[in-house]
Write a protein that holds these residues in place. Sequence first.
Motif, PDB file in Angstrom:
ATOM      1  N   PHE A   1     -30.789  -8.570 -50.600  1.00  0.00           N
ATOM      2  CA  PHE A   1     -29.462  -9.126 -50.335  1.00  0.00           C
ATOM      3  C   PHE A   1     -28.392  -8.110 -49.918  1.00  0.00           C
ATOM      4  O   PHE A   1     -27.474  -8.473 -49.196  1.00  0.00           O
ATOM      5  N   PRO A   2     -28.494  -6.832 -50.336  1.00  0.00           N
ATOM      6  CA  PRO A   2     -27.515  -5.886 -49.791  1.00  0.00           C
ATOM      7  C   PRO A   2     -27.630  -5.739 -48.269  1.00  0.00           C
ATOM      8  O   PRO A   2     -26.665  -5.353 -47.599  1.00  0.00           O
ATOM      9  N   MET A   3     -28.793  -6.051 -47.718  1.00  0.00           N
ATOM     10  CA  MET A   3     -28.994  -5.901 -46.267  1.00  0.00           C
ATOM     11  C   MET A   3     -28.405  -7.071 -45.489  1.00  0.00           C
ATOM     12  O   MET A   3     -28.185  -6.984 -44.286  1.00  0.00           O
ATOM     13  N   ILE A   4     -28.181  -8.173 -46.150  1.00  0.00           N
ATOM     14  CA  ILE A   4     -27.764  -9.382 -45.449  1.00  0.00           C
ATOM     15  C   ILE A   4     -26.243  -9.450 -45.366  1.00  0.00           C
ATOM     16  O   ILE A   4     -25.547  -9.196 -46.353  1.00  0.00           O
TER      17      ILE A   4
ATOM     18  N   LEU B   1     -25.862 -16.915 -50.281  1.00  0.00           N
ATOM     19  CA  LEU B   1     -25.552 -18.131 -49.515  1.00  0.00           C
ATOM     20  C   LEU B   1     -24.056 -18.208 -49.246  1.00  0.00           C
ATOM     21  O   LEU B   1     -23.624 -18.539 -48.144  1.00  0.00           O
ATOM     22  N   ALA B   2     -23.269 -17.895 -50.270  1.00  0.00           N
ATOM     23  CA  ALA B   2     -21.814 -17.979 -50.120  1.00  0.00           C
ATOM     24  C   ALA B   2     -21.327 -17.035 -49.022  1.00  0.00           C
ATOM     25  O   ALA B   2     -20.378 -17.333 -48.306  1.00  0.00           O
ATOM     26  N   ARG B   3     -21.991 -15.890 -48.889  1.00  0.00           N
ATOM     27  CA  ARG B   3     -21.552 -14.908 -47.894  1.00  0.00           C
ATOM     28  C   ARG B   3     -21.993 -15.274 -46.486  1.00  0.00           C
ATOM     29  O   ARG B   3     -21.362 -14.910 -45.513  1.00  0.00           O
ATOM     30  N   THR B   4     -23.129 -16.001 -46.381  1.00  0.00           N
ATOM     31  CA  THR B   4     -23.719 -16.169 -45.055  1.00  0.00           C
ATOM     32  C   THR B   4     -23.628 -17.580 -44.467  1.00  0.00           C
ATOM     33  O   THR B   4     -23.684 -17.735 -43.258  1.00  0.00           O
ATOM     34  N   LEU B   5     -23.497 -18.599 -45.325  1.00  0.00           N
ATOM     35  CA  LEU B   5     -23.553 -19.980 -44.810  1.00  0.00           C
ATOM     36  C   LEU B   5     -22.517 -20.231 -43.731  1.00  0.00           C
ATOM     37  O   LEU B   5     -22.813 -20.826 -42.696  1.00  0.00           O
TER      38      LEU B   5
END
Lengths: 257, 315
Positions: B19-22, B283-287
């Motif tokens: 997740f740090p990569m996303i 999800l909150a960061r990427t959606l």
Amino acid sequence: MNSAIQIKELALKLGGVSILKGISFSVAEGEYISIIGPNGAGKTTLMRCLLGMYVYEGSVRIDGTECSQANSRELAKTISYVPQTHDMEFPLTVRDFVMMGRYPYLSPLAPAQKRDIEAVEKALEVTGTGSFRDRLLRTLSGGERQKVYIAAALAQETPVMLLDEPATFLDWKHQADVMQLLKKINRECGATIVAVNHDLNSAAHWSDRIIALKEGAVLLDGPPAEIIQPGPLKELFETTFIRKETLAPITKKNQAE
Amino acid sequence: MKLKFTILILLATGSLLLFPMIGSTDVLNDPAGMEILLKLRIPRVLTAFLAGIALATSGMIFQALFRNPLSTPFTLGVSGGAALGAALWMRFGTATALAGIVGTSLAGFGGALIAVTLVYGLARAKGGFATDTLLLAGVAVNFFFSSLILLIQYFSDAGETFRMIRWLMGGFSVIGFSTPINLSLFVLAGLGVCALLTREMNLLLTGDELAAARGVNVKRTRKLLFFSASLMTGAAVAFCGPVGFVGLMVPHICRKLFGADHRRLFPAVILFGGLFMTVCDGLARTLLAPIEMPAGLITALLGGPFFIWLLVKKS
């Protein structure tokens, strides 16, 4: 015969109200006694005193240990308890539940030892609950669940077993099953059994001795044939709901044994 | 059982690495990538993971203490108490950097402890831990604390109020490692206490009387568990806001997979709690990227219906 339980001048006040008023009796090793009495007579409070849950006046000793002063783990090695069972919402398996009976012998982080596993296996075998060891407690019938609760108490390996209404809410067949199991534990494993019982027929049929409490004191103490009689029961419950003819066969049978 | 645990450990470790990569910036090819990774992404993922552990384990503890699978920090009003404590500190406490952060979490811990004592007292006085009693007590305590938080907001300036509202939504926008380090101290202390009491929690499920008869010192165990859960909830809420429903969903799912025995449930809840929160934050960061939603929004959107489903199933 040695006494398993010795109670002398036990008195207890809760919230300023006197609940127990100088109770004295002793229970011999291997005896099977029933405690009866109307609601509010102090049966539950007496039970909690035996479990070391109250600080009382007088003395309650199990195997020589004073209950209110004993370390809770040490006390749990002398007396086990079977409560009235209720629904278990959490998915615990029968085996996990019976293993909880080993709590007083287990150290916090170490896994169960060989000795513990053996005690659990034996308890499952004696109670005939081994065949559903992996089932969840909440999927069992009332009679099966009661036996599992007894198995957990048995795994605790104590000289005294205390039961709260062991057969209430069970149908006749399962009541007989459970009571027979207790008798077997009493006779074959040598456990002293103290059962609080609302069911007079069952108390009369299964116990060696009945102790009747009324208003926080011992009103009657003796063999079932003496206690389960219209006269004493009328004095105890202040009602004449017992007919002599229904009681006769039970008391006779008990006398014969 | 071993296979399930192995999978869970792999997933949890994987989430910490992945997740740090996303995110909106490709950290491997961006000149500022390393900076973003070290100062923002890794601390954020660690914070989410720790908060997930804290809230999920607190939920598990409360469920054992109240013998009710619907008790959680959120529904019991404990998160609300922690939020009030933390908000009071934000408004009136000292604002020194490191000490300030510890101050907020200590205030959160105090608030959580007061709330749980209140709910416990209320339920006891009403005669038990039935779902309706607990929910009502929790709602009452929550209402009370929420109105006090509103009062604090009313007396704050616009900037402070805005910050407080964002924080109350629950999220993990942290900079640097001071937050995860601080949080980890509270979480480790709470987990340590809890780890020693897994057998006691099993016995509490069977009722106080039976637990005492088996040799559990019920009063001391209760106090220690209240302390442990309040420590973790207090710190998690102080740093990340009252992220809801994690304490409900994670223990519930883990019980389905690993059973109710706390010797297995506890490690499962730790791993799954961390994993779950990290995924929710991801999800909150990427959606809706580049817009970042607060993670509390995701857990609430998942948890609300889940809670209702449990409630309906129960009755």
